[in-house]
Enzyme design. Structure first.
Site, PDB file in Angstrom:
ATOM      1  N   LYS A  24     -13.671  -6.703  -1.425  1.00 24.66           N
ATOM      2  CA  LYS A  24     -13.710  -5.787  -0.286  1.00 24.66           C
ATOM      3  C   LYS A  24     -12.543  -4.819  -0.340  1.00 24.66           C
ATOM      4  CE  LYS A  24     -11.970  -7.335   3.844  1.00 24.66           C
ATOM      5  NZ  LYS A  24     -10.876  -6.499   4.372  1.00 24.66           N
ATOM      6  N   ASN A  25     -11.350  -5.361  -0.499  1.00 22.09           N
ATOM      7  CA  ASN A  25     -10.156  -4.522  -0.385  1.00 22.09           C
ATOM      8  C   ASN A  25      -9.938  -3.611  -1.591  1.00 22.09           C
ATOM      9  OD1 ASN A  25      -9.746  -5.549   2.131  1.00 22.09           O
ATOM     10  ND2 ASN A  25      -8.142  -6.995   1.537  1.00 22.09           N
ATOM     11  N   CYS A 119      -3.989  -5.065  15.822  1.00 20.05           N
ATOM     12  CA  CYS A 119      -5.218  -5.828  15.700  1.00 20.05           C
ATOM     13  C   CYS A 119      -4.893  -7.289  15.912  1.00 20.05           C
ATOM     14  CB  CYS A 119      -5.900  -5.580  14.366  1.00 20.05           C
ATOM     15  SG  CYS A 119      -5.008  -6.229  12.980  1.00 20.05           S
ATOM     16  N   ARG A 124       0.474  -3.680  13.094  1.00 22.38           N
ATOM     17  CA  ARG A 124       0.337  -3.246  11.699  1.00 22.38           C
ATOM     18  C   ARG A 124       0.706  -1.775  11.623  1.00 22.38           C
ATOM     19  NH1 ARG A 124      -5.283  -5.538   9.457  1.00 22.38           N
ATOM     20  NH2 ARG A 124      -4.430  -4.857   7.465  1.00 22.38           N
ATOM     21  N   ASP A 310      -3.813 -13.533   3.100  1.00 19.49           N
ATOM     22  CA  ASP A 310      -5.245 -13.646   3.402  1.00 19.49           C
ATOM     23  C   ASP A 310      -5.815 -15.029   3.055  1.00 19.49           C
ATOM     24  OD1 ASP A 310      -5.223 -11.084   4.374  1.00 19.49           O
ATOM     25  OD2 ASP A 310      -6.032 -10.179   2.549  1.00 19.49           O
ATOM     26  N   ARG A 402     -17.417  -9.231   8.159  1.00 17.29           N
ATOM     27  CA  ARG A 402     -16.672  -8.054   7.703  1.00 17.29           C
ATOM     28  C   ARG A 402     -16.191  -8.239   6.261  1.00 17.29           C
ATOM     29  NH1 ARG A 402     -11.731  -6.758  10.895  1.00 17.29           N
ATOM     30  NH2 ARG A 402     -11.646  -5.371   9.129  1.00 17.29           N
TER      31      ARG A 402
HETATM   32  N1  EPU Z   1       3.885  -2.363   6.773  1.00 15.47           N
HETATM   33  C1  EPU Z   1       4.849  -1.571   7.329  1.00 15.47           C
HETATM   34  N2  EPU Z   1       4.637  -0.234   7.350  1.00 15.47           N
HETATM   35  C2  EPU Z   1       3.523   0.338   6.831  1.00 15.47           C
HETATM   36  C3  EPU Z   1       2.548  -0.484   6.249  1.00 15.47           C
HETATM   37  C4  EPU Z   1       2.754  -1.843   6.231  1.00 15.47           C
HETATM   38  O1  EPU Z   1       5.870  -2.074   7.790  1.00 15.47           O
HETATM   39  O2  EPU Z   1       3.408   1.561   6.865  1.00 15.47           O
HETATM   40  C5  EPU Z   1       4.069  -3.835   6.747  1.00 15.47           C
HETATM   41  C6  EPU Z   1       2.945  -4.564   7.458  1.00 15.47           C
HETATM   42  O3  EPU Z   1       3.183  -4.668   8.843  1.00 15.47           O
HETATM   43  C7  EPU Z   1       2.944  -5.891   6.765  1.00 15.47           C
HETATM   44  C8  EPU Z   1       3.332  -5.548   5.344  1.00 15.47           C
HETATM   45  O4  EPU Z   1       3.956  -4.274   5.423  1.00 15.47           O
HETATM   46  O5  EPU Z   1       3.934  -6.712   7.298  1.00 15.47           O
HETATM   47  C9  EPU Z   1       2.182  -5.468   4.373  1.00 15.47           C
HETATM   48  O6  EPU Z   1       1.151  -4.623   4.856  1.00 15.47           O
HETATM   49  P1  EPU Z   1       0.216  -3.823   3.874  1.00 15.47           P
HETATM   50  O7  EPU Z   1       0.360  -2.385   4.123  1.00 15.47           O
HETATM   51  O8  EPU Z   1       0.458  -4.317   2.481  1.00 15.47           O
HETATM   52  O9  EPU Z   1      -1.222  -4.289   4.335  1.00 15.47           O
HETATM   53  P2  EPU Z   1      -2.537  -3.409   4.443  1.00 15.47           P
HETATM   54  O10 EPU Z   1      -2.622  -2.468   3.316  1.00 15.47           O
HETATM   55  O11 EPU Z   1      -2.647  -2.882   5.834  1.00 15.47           O
HETATM   56  C10 EPU Z   1      -4.005  -4.999   3.003  1.00 15.47           C
HETATM   57  C11 EPU Z   1      -5.291  -5.738   3.185  1.00 15.47           C
HETATM   58  C12 EPU Z   1      -5.081  -6.899   4.138  1.00 15.47           C
HETATM   59  C13 EPU Z   1      -4.002  -7.806   3.570  1.00 15.47           C
HETATM   60  C14 EPU Z   1      -2.718  -7.007   3.305  1.00 15.47           C
HETATM   61  C15 EPU Z   1      -1.619  -7.811   2.649  1.00 15.47           C
HETATM   62  C16 EPU Z   1      -6.911  -3.962   2.913  1.00 15.47           C
HETATM   63  C17 EPU Z   1      -7.960  -3.123   3.526  1.00 15.47           C
HETATM   64  N3  EPU Z   1      -6.288  -4.816   3.719  1.00 15.47           N
HETATM   65  O12 EPU Z   1      -3.643  -4.508   4.280  1.00 15.47           O
HETATM   66  O13 EPU Z   1      -6.309  -7.603   4.184  1.00 15.47           O
HETATM   67  O14 EPU Z   1      -3.721  -8.837   4.461  1.00 15.47           O
HETATM   68  O15 EPU Z   1      -3.017  -5.886   2.447  1.00 15.47           O
HETATM   69  O16 EPU Z   1      -2.048  -8.304   1.419  1.00 15.47           O
HETATM   70  O17 EPU Z   1      -6.668  -3.901   1.716  1.00 15.47           O
HETATM   71  C18 EPU Z   1      -8.001  -8.945   5.087  1.00 15.47           C
HETATM   72  O18 EPU Z   1      -8.707  -8.641   4.113  1.00 15.47           O
HETATM   73  O19 EPU Z   1      -8.297  -9.873   5.884  1.00 15.47           O
HETATM   74  C19 EPU Z   1      -6.761  -8.213   5.319  1.00 15.47           C
HETATM   75  C20 EPU Z   1      -6.143  -8.195   6.495  1.00 15.47           C
END
Ligand code: EPU
Length: 422
Positions: A24-25, A119, A124, A310, A402
């Site tokens: 998915k991701n 969320c 986030r 995850d 999802r």
């Molecule tokens: N963070 C910041 N600032 C930002 C972005 C992130 O501080 O601008 C922090 C977040 O709060 C978190 C950490 O950095 O503590 C990591 O967040 P990241 O940006 O890596 O997560 P994401 O890209 O929003 C993706 C996956 C998530 C998965 C995370 C971590 C997708 C669509 N989502 O989210 O997947 O948990 O990476 O591996 O790729 C799921 O599939 O259930 C899911 C939540």
């Protein structure tokens, strides 16, 4: 959104072979790249049929692309590239919509994307996405709940995308996509190393981008003038694979998890092995067999190649019914413990202290009506139901849909007694 429920009669030992769908991701940003950055049609193979993929196609359609999903093949025709607004109604359904921000400003010079809210798994932020794009020269303002980014031409820059909790997957993907069309070279240090970023870099390179270092902490993107359509096969979903590995373990089963890749699942394999699960990686995937007794292990989530956040809830489900006390520490989303109260309703003994859960193993789960409140929090309720005595009813299954393709059919095919009722 459907209000389907799962009815699970627990206690069956899972046996047989189950195949993992694609990631998915990885699919979500790849679809964005194909629709927004490319000037011609792309075909993406092995696309998982998931609500989140439909939601992303909805966003891309609003942005003028045409998407055709036939079985597992997604054809994306980018269209005229004239719309630049991702509205609140779509973004609030799926935070990953933020992925369109960088590509839109790179391609069209302008983007207006609803600010994603919090969320169920906690706050986030998207600050790293924004500072990364600002480093590339975008002017960013927030108006009326929308992020507005503008730039006549993005310019390559050096930046770190490390936040307080490690590198951001989303910000790395967003900036990487934007930088493909920037003038000059962008160097991202502290880039996320997740396999989904590697898959996105592979897709972009096949579209004519010039990216080096995907999968390492330093990614270099040399800007090019334009990108074209391509064909791409999405990588397997490592979290779905890990979920089935735990499903085998929690039912003390014997399951071949097909299509799983060992180098995507090293940390999960290590922790399950430490708990006593036998995992034998073969050409086809992971063969999981389980002795009667498993033991408690401590787990700390961290960015790849560490133990994935995850997989945290699923591991907690398993630790709930092994002998001993385990401590699971959540380093990515410190509030990601919404599954705890539902697991406790099923007889687990879990206490949360700050960003750690202390799990005292009990003999078994007892079935109960429970409610999924988020994708992975929902997944562990299904796992607990499989191991529980009696009938467990999991409601709000749309959260699970999802991210898991027909999880009930896959589990039933290896012996689980689980049905979906509308
Ligand atoms: N963070 C910041 N600032 C930002 C972005 C992130 O501080 O601008 C922090 C977040 O709060 C978190 C950490 O950095 O503590 C990591 O967040 P990241 O940006 O890596 O997560 P994401 O890209 O929003 C993706 C996956 C998530 C998965 C995370 C971590 C997708 C669509 N989502 O989210 O997947 O948990 O990476 O591996 O790729 C799921 O599939 O259930 C899911 C939540």
């Amino acid at each position: 959104m459907t209000m389907d429920k799962f009815i699970i009669q627990g206690g069956n030992r899972l046996e047989g072979t189950v195949a993992v769908s694609s990631s998915k991701n990885a699919t979500l940003p790849i679809a964005v790249a194909a629709a927004i950055l490319s000037d011609s049609v792309s075909i993406i193979y092995n696309v998982p049929r998931l609500q989140d993929v439909n939601s992303m196609c909805g966003v891309l359609e609003v942005l003028g692309a045409k998407t055709y999903l036939d079985e597992a093949t997604l054809t994306i025709d980018p269209g005229p590239h004239d719309a630049y607004e991702a509205p609140y109604d779509l973004v609030r359904k799926m935070r990953a919509s933020i992925y369109v921000l960088g590509p839109l400003v790179a391609k069209l010079g302008k983007a207006r994307v609803s600010f994603p809210g919090g969320c169920a798994i906690g706050p986030r932020p998207v600050d790293l996405h924004l500072t990364g794009l600002e480093k590339l020269g975008a002017n960013i303002t927030i108006e009326h709940g929308y992020i507005v980014a503008e730039a006549s031409k993005l310019k390559g820059a050096d930046m770190s995308l490390r936040g307080p909790r490690g590198s951001s997957v989303g910000a790395t993907g967003n900036v990487m996509m934007a930088a493909t069309l920037a003038e000059g070279t962008t160097t991202i240090s502290d880039a996320a190393c997740e396999p989904e970023i590697v898959d996105l870099a592979d897709m972009l390179n096949a579209m004519g981008a010039d990216i080096e270092g995907g999968g390492t902490p330093i990614i270099k993107i040399h800007g090019v003038k334009e990108l074209h359509g391509t064909e791409h096969i999405v990588i397997p979903d490592r979290i779905e694979a890990g979920t089935f590995m735990v499903a085998a373990a929690i039912t003390r089963g014997d399951v071949l998890v097909k299509n799983a890749l060992p180098h995507h699942l090293e940390a999960v394999t290590e922790k399950l092995t430490e708990a006593g699960v036998n995992i034998n990686w073969q050409g086809e995937g992971a063969h999981v067999t389980v002795p009667d007794k498993l033991s408690a292990v401590d787990v700390r989530t961290s960015p790849f190649p560490g133990f994935p956040t995850d997989m945290q809830s699923q591991m907690m489900g398993l630790m709930s019914i092994v002998e001993g006390i385990s401590v699971i520490t959540e380093n990515i989303y410190p509030d990601r413990f919404i599954h705890v109260s539902e697991l406790n309703r099923m007889g687990a003994n879990i206490r949360v202290e700050d960003s750690s859960a202390i799990i005292k193993g009990v003999e078994k789960f007892s079935s109960a009506p429970v409610m999924a409140s988020d994708l992975r929090a929902g997944a562990v309720l299904v796992l607990a139901g499989l191991a529980a005595e009696g009938e467990t009813v999991v409601s709000r299954v749309y959260h699970i849909d999802r991210g898991y393709e027909q999880i009930e059919c896959k589990l039933a095919s290896i012996g689980a007694d689980i049905v979906r009722i509308p």
